[in-house]
Design a protein around this motif. Structure first.
Motif, PDB file in Angstrom:
ATOM      1  N   ILE A  86     -22.201  11.104  19.497  1.00 32.83           N
ATOM      2  CA  ILE A  86     -22.908  11.751  20.595  1.00 32.83           C
ATOM      3  C   ILE A  86     -23.746  12.872  20.001  1.00 32.83           C
ATOM      4  O   ILE A  86     -23.226  13.747  19.296  1.00 32.83           O
ATOM      5  CB  ILE A  86     -21.914  12.332  21.631  1.00 32.83           C
ATOM      6  CG1 ILE A  86     -21.029  11.239  22.217  1.00 32.83           C
ATOM      7  CG2 ILE A  86     -22.640  13.105  22.710  1.00 32.83           C
ATOM      8  CD1 ILE A  86     -21.764  10.219  23.059  1.00 32.83           C
ATOM      9  N   LYS A  87     -25.037  12.855  20.290  1.00 31.68           N
ATOM     10  CA  LYS A  87     -25.929  13.887  19.772  1.00 31.68           C
ATOM     11  C   LYS A  87     -25.739  15.178  20.559  1.00 31.68           C
ATOM     12  O   LYS A  87     -25.772  15.185  21.783  1.00 31.68           O
ATOM     13  CB  LYS A  87     -27.384  13.430  19.858  1.00 31.68           C
ATOM     14  CG  LYS A  87     -28.338  14.455  19.287  1.00 31.68           C
ATOM     15  CD  LYS A  87     -29.766  13.995  19.349  1.00 31.68           C
ATOM     16  CE  LYS A  87     -30.659  15.095  18.799  1.00 31.68           C
ATOM     17  NZ  LYS A  87     -32.065  14.746  18.952  1.00 31.68           N
ATOM     18  N   LEU A  88     -25.541  16.283  19.830  1.00 34.37           N
ATOM     19  CA  LEU A  88     -25.449  17.601  20.443  1.00 34.37           C
ATOM     20  C   LEU A  88     -26.833  18.226  20.537  1.00 34.37           C
ATOM     21  O   LEU A  88     -27.640  18.097  19.618  1.00 34.37           O
ATOM     22  CB  LEU A  88     -24.549  18.523  19.619  1.00 34.37           C
ATOM     23  CG  LEU A  88     -23.074  18.196  19.592  1.00 34.37           C
ATOM     24  CD1 LEU A  88     -22.351  19.170  18.670  1.00 34.37           C
ATOM     25  CD2 LEU A  88     -22.482  18.267  20.983  1.00 34.37           C
TER      26      LEU A  88
ATOM     27  N   GLY B  59     -24.453   4.147  30.761  1.00 40.27           N
ATOM     28  CA  GLY B  59     -23.158   3.545  31.012  1.00 40.27           C
ATOM     29  C   GLY B  59     -21.995   4.477  30.738  1.00 40.27           C
ATOM     30  O   GLY B  59     -20.840   4.117  30.935  1.00 40.27           O
ATOM     31  N   TYR B  60     -22.280   5.694  30.272  1.00 41.38           N
ATOM     32  CA  TYR B  60     -21.261   6.688  29.981  1.00 41.38           C
ATOM     33  C   TYR B  60     -21.583   7.959  30.762  1.00 41.38           C
ATOM     34  O   TYR B  60     -22.696   8.153  31.230  1.00 41.38           O
ATOM     35  CB  TYR B  60     -21.217   7.028  28.484  1.00 41.38           C
ATOM     36  CG  TYR B  60     -20.742   5.897  27.611  1.00 41.38           C
ATOM     37  CD1 TYR B  60     -19.421   5.834  27.202  1.00 41.38           C
ATOM     38  CD2 TYR B  60     -21.614   4.898  27.199  1.00 41.38           C
ATOM     39  CE1 TYR B  60     -18.975   4.804  26.396  1.00 41.38           C
ATOM     40  CE2 TYR B  60     -21.175   3.860  26.398  1.00 41.38           C
ATOM     41  CZ  TYR B  60     -19.851   3.816  26.001  1.00 41.38           C
ATOM     42  OH  TYR B  60     -19.414   2.788  25.214  1.00 41.38           O
ATOM     43  N   ALA B  61     -20.607   8.842  30.875  1.00 38.18           N
ATOM     44  CA  ALA B  61     -20.799  10.162  31.467  1.00 38.18           C
ATOM     45  C   ALA B  61     -19.889  11.138  30.753  1.00 38.18           C
ATOM     46  O   ALA B  61     -18.836  10.750  30.232  1.00 38.18           O
ATOM     47  CB  ALA B  61     -20.487  10.144  32.963  1.00 38.18           C
TER      48      ALA B  61
ATOM     49  N   PRO C 131     -17.817  17.937  37.557  1.00 43.09           N
ATOM     50  CA  PRO C 131     -19.138  17.346  37.820  1.00 43.09           C
ATOM     51  C   PRO C 131     -19.562  16.527  36.601  1.00 43.09           C
ATOM     52  O   PRO C 131     -19.359  16.955  35.473  1.00 43.09           O
ATOM     53  CB  PRO C 131     -20.044  18.562  38.019  1.00 43.09           C
ATOM     54  CG  PRO C 131     -19.373  19.658  37.272  1.00 43.09           C
ATOM     55  CD  PRO C 131     -17.893  19.373  37.341  1.00 43.09           C
ATOM     56  N   PRO C 132     -20.130  15.348  36.807  1.00 37.34           N
ATOM     57  CA  PRO C 132     -20.483  14.503  35.660  1.00 37.34           C
ATOM     58  C   PRO C 132     -21.729  14.993  34.930  1.00 37.34           C
ATOM     59  O   PRO C 132     -22.631  15.557  35.522  1.00 37.34           O
ATOM     60  CB  PRO C 132     -20.748  13.140  36.300  1.00 37.34           C
ATOM     61  CG  PRO C 132     -21.158  13.454  37.695  1.00 37.34           C
ATOM     62  CD  PRO C 132     -20.397  14.694  38.086  1.00 37.34           C
TER      63      PRO C 132
ATOM     64  N   VAL D 255     -14.800  15.032  27.537  1.00 33.65           N
ATOM     65  CA  VAL D 255     -14.398  13.626  27.483  1.00 33.65           C
ATOM     66  C   VAL D 255     -15.584  12.782  27.922  1.00 33.65           C
ATOM     67  O   VAL D 255     -16.273  13.124  28.885  1.00 33.65           O
ATOM     68  CB  VAL D 255     -13.176  13.372  28.403  1.00 33.65           C
ATOM     69  CG1 VAL D 255     -12.805  11.905  28.433  1.00 33.65           C
ATOM     70  CG2 VAL D 255     -11.996  14.216  27.950  1.00 33.65           C
ATOM     71  N   ILE D 256     -15.823  11.662  27.233  1.00 32.39           N
ATOM     72  CA  ILE D 256     -16.963  10.795  27.551  1.00 32.39           C
ATOM     73  C   ILE D 256     -16.454   9.377  27.787  1.00 32.39           C
ATOM     74  O   ILE D 256     -16.394   8.567  26.865  1.00 32.39           O
ATOM     75  CB  ILE D 256     -18.019  10.847  26.436  1.00 32.39           C
ATOM     76  CG1 ILE D 256     -18.443  12.300  26.243  1.00 32.39           C
ATOM     77  CG2 ILE D 256     -19.207   9.943  26.768  1.00 32.39           C
ATOM     78  CD1 ILE D 256     -19.396  12.552  25.142  1.00 32.39           C
TER      79      ILE D 256
END
Length: 174
Positions: free
Chosen positions: A46-48, A98-100, A119-120, A153-154
């Motif tokens: 995951i890119k920060l 497809g992820y949050a 909140p997502p 969490v993702i």
């Protein structure tokens, strides 16, 4: 035997030897695919996005098998009973479609009455992430700069929302 014995599902069995034999036969013939844990673990990068988070306060998974990465509060904060704080974390993330992303509460904070709302962080959101922290206790709570406030969490999300499901369900449920 389709899988080596070390990958078979092992359950504590009770009862007589006939019960054990039937249970073992059912396990061996079941349609479940039993795989080693190493085959089920996949890492996603995951890119920060840097909004001022110090290098030593970036999301961090203390153990390789942890689901969430610890996130930290960037300043001291006092939270009165019944109040909510929107705490910027100094970072954003690029979540794939497809992820949050969610900042889940830590157990040690939740037992004091401090919980993170969920909140997502949607895949298209590129702004700074905030931890939304509620003080549901009856006491004033102090949060110190650099404290872990939650776990990022993702999870993968998969749902199609339709107006018809095609099959009528019963009405006996709750």
């Amino acid at each position: 035997m389709p899988y080596p014995m070390k990958y078979w599902l092992r359950l504590p069995l009770s009862g007589g030897s006939a019960w054990k034999a039937v249970t073992r036969a059912w396990i061996a013939m079941s349609s479940y695919v039993i795989m080693p844990a190493s085959a089920m673990t996949r890492r996603m990068k995951i890119k920060l996005i840097d909004f001022g988070v110090p290098e030593d306060r970036r999301p961090f998974r203390p153990h390789g098998n942890d689901v969430g990465a610890d996130v930290y509060i960037p300043y001291d904060c006092t939270l009165q009973p019944g109040r909510i704080a929107k705490v910027p974390l100094g970072l954003g993330i690029e979540v794939p479609g497809g992820y949050a992303g969610y900042v889940f509460p830590r157990a040690s904070m939740a037992e004091k009455g401090l919980v993170c709302e969920l909140p997502p962080v949607d895949s298209g959101y590129r702004e700074e992430i905030h931890a939304i922290i509620s003080n549901i206790s009856s006491q004033t709570q102090e949060l110190s700069k650099g404290s872990r406030v939650g776990q990022l969490v993702i999870p993968r999300l998969s749902a199609d929302f339709v107006s018809e499901l095609g099959k009528q369900r019963g009405t006996d449920g709750f």
